[in-house]
Structures are given as structure tokens and as C-alpha cells.
Motif scaffolding. Structure first.
Motif, mmCIF file in Angstrom:
data_model
loop_
_atom_site.group_PDB
_atom_site.id
_atom_site.type_symbol
_atom_site.label_atom_id
_atom_site.label_comp_id
_atom_site.label_asym_id
_atom_site.label_seq_id
_atom_site.Cartn_x
_atom_site.Cartn_y
_atom_site.Cartn_z
ATOM 1 N N VAL A 1 0.819 -1.218 0.000
ATOM 2 C CA VAL A 1 0.000 0.000 0.000
ATOM 3 C C VAL A 1 0.853 1.268 0.000
ATOM 4 C CG1 VAL A 1 -1.960 -1.131 1.090
ATOM 5 C CG2 VAL A 1 -0.198 -0.073 2.527
ATOM 6 N N GLY A 2 2.165 1.107 0.063
ATOM 7 C CA GLY A 2 3.084 2.235 -0.013
ATOM 8 C C GLY A 2 4.417 1.736 -0.528
ATOM 9 N N SER A 3 5.120 2.557 -1.306
ATOM 10 C CA SER A 3 6.373 2.098 -1.898
ATOM 11 C C SER A 3 7.254 3.295 -2.230
ATOM 12 C CB SER A 3 6.089 1.292 -3.171
ATOM 13 O OG SER A 3 7.271 0.817 -3.769
ATOM 14 N N ALA A 4 8.547 3.155 -1.959
ATOM 15 C CA ALA A 4 9.524 4.179 -2.331
ATOM 16 C C ALA A 4 10.859 3.495 -2.564
ATOM 17 C CB ALA A 4 9.654 5.241 -1.244
ATOM 18 N N GLN A 5 11.664 4.043 -3.479
ATOM 19 C CA GLN A 5 12.969 3.467 -3.762
ATOM 20 C C GLN A 5 13.986 4.568 -4.041
ATOM 21 O OE1 GLN A 5 10.313 2.265 -5.994
ATOM 22 N NE2 GLN A 5 10.564 4.139 -7.172
ATOM 23 N N LEU A 6 15.258 4.220 -3.851
ATOM 24 C CA LEU A 6 16.340 5.185 -4.064
ATOM 25 C C LEU A 6 16.851 5.186 -5.496
ATOM 26 C CD1 LEU A 6 18.457 4.660 -0.808
ATOM 27 C CD2 LEU A 6 16.837 6.506 -1.314
ATOM 28 N N GLY A 7 16.602 4.114 -6.241
ATOM 29 C CA GLY A 7 17.044 4.058 -7.628
ATOM 30 C C GLY A 7 18.531 3.826 -7.800
ATOM 31 N N LEU A 8 19.157 3.143 -6.845
ATOM 32 C CA LEU A 8 20.602 2.931 -6.900
ATOM 33 C C LEU A 8 20.957 1.692 -7.718
ATOM 34 C CD1 LEU A 8 21.600 3.676 -3.194
ATOM 35 C CD2 LEU A 8 21.679 5.219 -5.164
ATOM 36 N N ALA A 9 22.075 1.783 -8.429
ATOM 37 C CA ALA A 9 22.567 0.651 -9.210
ATOM 38 C C ALA A 9 23.885 0.118 -8.676
ATOM 39 C CB ALA A 9 22.728 1.054 -10.676
ATOM 40 N N ALA A 10 24.406 0.720 -7.589
ATOM 41 C CA ALA A 10 25.688 0.285 -7.032
ATOM 42 C C ALA A 10 25.888 0.924 -5.659
ATOM 43 C CB ALA A 10 26.840 0.685 -7.960
ATOM 44 N N GLU A 11 26.836 0.368 -4.896
ATOM 45 C CA GLU A 11 27.310 0.936 -3.628
ATOM 46 C C GLU A 11 26.178 1.237 -2.641
ATOM 47 O OE1 GLU A 11 29.843 4.221 -4.734
ATOM 48 O OE2 GLU A 11 31.513 2.861 -5.146
ATOM 49 N N ILE A 12 25.249 0.307 -2.528
ATOM 50 C CA ILE A 12 24.117 0.475 -1.616
ATOM 51 C C ILE A 12 24.587 0.549 -0.169
ATOM 52 C CG2 ILE A 12 22.088 -0.751 -0.713
ATOM 53 C CD1 ILE A 12 21.571 -1.676 -3.630
ATOM 54 N N TRP A 13 25.672 -0.141 0.150
ATOM 55 C CA TRP A 13 26.168 -0.165 1.531
ATOM 56 C C TRP A 13 26.650 1.200 2.021
ATOM 57 C CZ3 TRP A 13 28.868 -2.094 -2.650
ATOM 58 C CH2 TRP A 13 30.120 -1.545 -2.904
ATOM 59 N N LYS A 14 26.790 2.167 1.126
ATOM 60 C CA LYS A 14 27.264 3.497 1.508
ATOM 61 C C LYS A 14 26.131 4.463 1.863
ATOM 62 C CE LYS A 14 31.549 3.253 -1.194
ATOM 63 N NZ LYS A 14 32.375 3.906 -2.240
ATOM 64 N N VAL A 15 24.882 4.023 1.765
ATOM 65 C CA VAL A 15 23.746 4.901 2.061
ATOM 66 C C VAL A 15 23.746 5.248 3.552
ATOM 67 C CG1 VAL A 15 21.232 5.090 2.107
ATOM 68 C CG2 VAL A 15 22.366 3.966 0.175
ATOM 69 N N PRO A 16 23.725 6.538 3.912
ATOM 70 C CA PRO A 16 23.727 6.915 5.335
ATOM 71 C C PRO A 16 22.358 6.707 5.976
ATOM 72 C CG PRO A 16 23.710 8.872 3.951
ATOM 73 C CD PRO A 16 23.846 7.704 3.020
ATOM 74 N N TYR A 17 22.365 6.617 7.301
ATOM 75 C CA TYR A 17 21.134 6.348 8.038
ATOM 76 C C TYR A 17 20.048 7.398 7.785
ATOM 77 C CZ TYR A 17 22.864 2.520 11.050
ATOM 78 O OH TYR A 17 23.309 1.328 11.540
ATOM 79 N N ASP A 18 20.423 8.670 7.667
ATOM 80 C CA ASP A 18 19.385 9.688 7.499
ATOM 81 C C ASP A 18 18.651 9.529 6.180
ATOM 82 O OD1 ASP A 18 21.641 10.487 6.056
ATOM 83 O OD2 ASP A 18 21.321 12.626 6.424
#
Length: 212
Positions: free
Chosen positions: A151-168
Motif C-alpha cells: 500500500v506504499g512504496s519508495a525506492q532510491l534508484g541505486l545501481a551500485a554501492e548500496i552499503w554506503k547509504v547513510p542512516y538519514d
């Protein structure tokens, strides 16, 4: 002199690009040891093609066989997209492949998600992913096939280096994905850091926040 502490071994088949080994260890008690192996390197961005490659049946069979020598109690396939990309049948086939290769018990990330949703009696969910849209769509399809409505969905659209996404960034992604009718939020991808944001987000949103 007594010791060492008797360990319960758990085998983990991780995708080749997993960078969060330390985060996995934060989840386990002192008497559990994680035995990690990885799928072969694939020169692909994060995509449906990559999810299919890291869930290749022969690679999963080989990785399971390599772990059996140290007698794990269970083998876990620790890639979310790799375990939902081919739907419920694909997830069940991964479990069957690990069992046929000698795993006494086997589980996948996406299969564990369905077990958690059933335990919480959740039928309407919001999903937050770091993926591109077509991979996120496969997750929604997987959940729908299991009788869970997104019922809800959002994405960052990343193709690489997902482990570098900060907590905020992850926290805002979860807020963007959430919807009033969602009974829980699922944050997908074992390569997305989430450990320290789960409790604050649950307190803020007033609902369970499940992560890969």
C-alpha cells in the motif's frame, strides 16, 4: 580450564558484493557463529539481471556444499532480490537447492520476510528499497503472490554501492514509503545499513519496521 564457548554454526550464502558482514554479526548472540561464503563475482549493476545471476541454482548449490564441511545447523541465503526475483516458486527452489546440497535446514531472506509477516498477521505493507523501480516491482509482485498487499512504496534508484547509504537517507526513505493503511514497513536489501534506525523508526511510525 573450561571453554571455548560452544558455538551454534549458521551458514550464510551472501551475494559477492555484500559489504555488511559486521551488521550481520550484530544480530546474533554470543553462542552463534556465522560461516559466510559468497556467490561468484558478476559484472552487472544492481538490476533484475544481477538478482538472477546471484541466485543461480548451481552457484547456490556449490556454496552450500562448501559450507557443509563445518556442519552448520542451517544455511541462509542472504540476498533479498535474489530470493524474490523469480516469485514464490523461485524462493522455494532456492530452499530446495540448499537442502539437496546437504543443508539440514535452509532459509532465504524473502522467505523469512513472509514468515515474519505471518507471525505479525500483517497483510498490508509499505516497502522501502534502494533498488531501481523494476526490481522494486518484482518485490511487490512477490508479496502480492503471497497474499500481502503493498500500500506504499519508495525506492532510491541505486545501481551500485548500496552499503554506503547513510542512516538519514534510509530513515527518510522509510517515511516516504509509509502509508496510513500500512500495518508494517519492510526495508529491503541485505546490503543497506539499517541496524541502528529500526527502533527509532518504529517509535516514530508506531508500527513494525522489518529489515532484510
Amino acid at each position: 580450564m573450561s571453554g571455548p564457548l560452544r558455538q551454534i554454526p549458521v551458514g550464510v550464502i551472501a551475494p559477492f558484493d555484500l559489504a555488511l558482514d559486521r551488521e550481520l554479526w550484530r544480530w546474533v548472540p554470543d553462542d552463534v557463529t556465522l560461516l559466510l561464503t559468497r556467490t561468484p563475482y558478476v559484472d552487472e549493476p544492481v538490476s533484475i539481471q544481477l538478482a538472477e545471476a546471484v541466485s543461480d541454482e548451481e552457484d547456490v548449490r556449490r556454496a552450500t556444499h562448501e559450507l557443509i564441511a563445518v556442519e552448520p545447523r542451517c544455511v541462509a541465503y542472504a540476498c533479498t532480490s535474489g530470493s524474490f526475483v523469480h516469485g514464490l516458486a523461485g524462493e522455494k527452489q532456492l530452499v530446495a537447492t540448499m537442502r539437496s546440497a546437504g543443508a539440514p535446514n535452509a532459509v532465504t531472506t524473502s522467505g523469512a520476510l513472509l514468515e515474519a509477516l505471518a507471525a505479525l498477521d500483517v497483510r498490508r505493507i509499505a516497502v522501502a528499497t534502494p533498488y531501481v523501480e523494476d526490481v522494486t516491482a518484482r518485490l511487490r509482485d512477490f508479496l502480492g503472490e503471497a497474499g500481502v498487499e503493498t500500500v506504499g512504496s519508495a525506492q532510491l534508484g541505486l545501481a551500485a554501492e548500496i552499503w554506503k547509504v547513510p542512516y538519514d537517507v534510509t530513515a527518510q526513505l522509510v517515511r516516504d514509503a509509509d502509508a496510513p493503511e500500512a500495518e508494517a514497513v519492510f526495508v529491503s536489501c541485505t546490503n543497506l545499513p539499517t541496524y541502528d534506525v529500526i527502533a527509532p523508526l518504529e517509535a516514530e511510525l508506531g508500527k513494525p519496521v522489518l529489515t532484510a
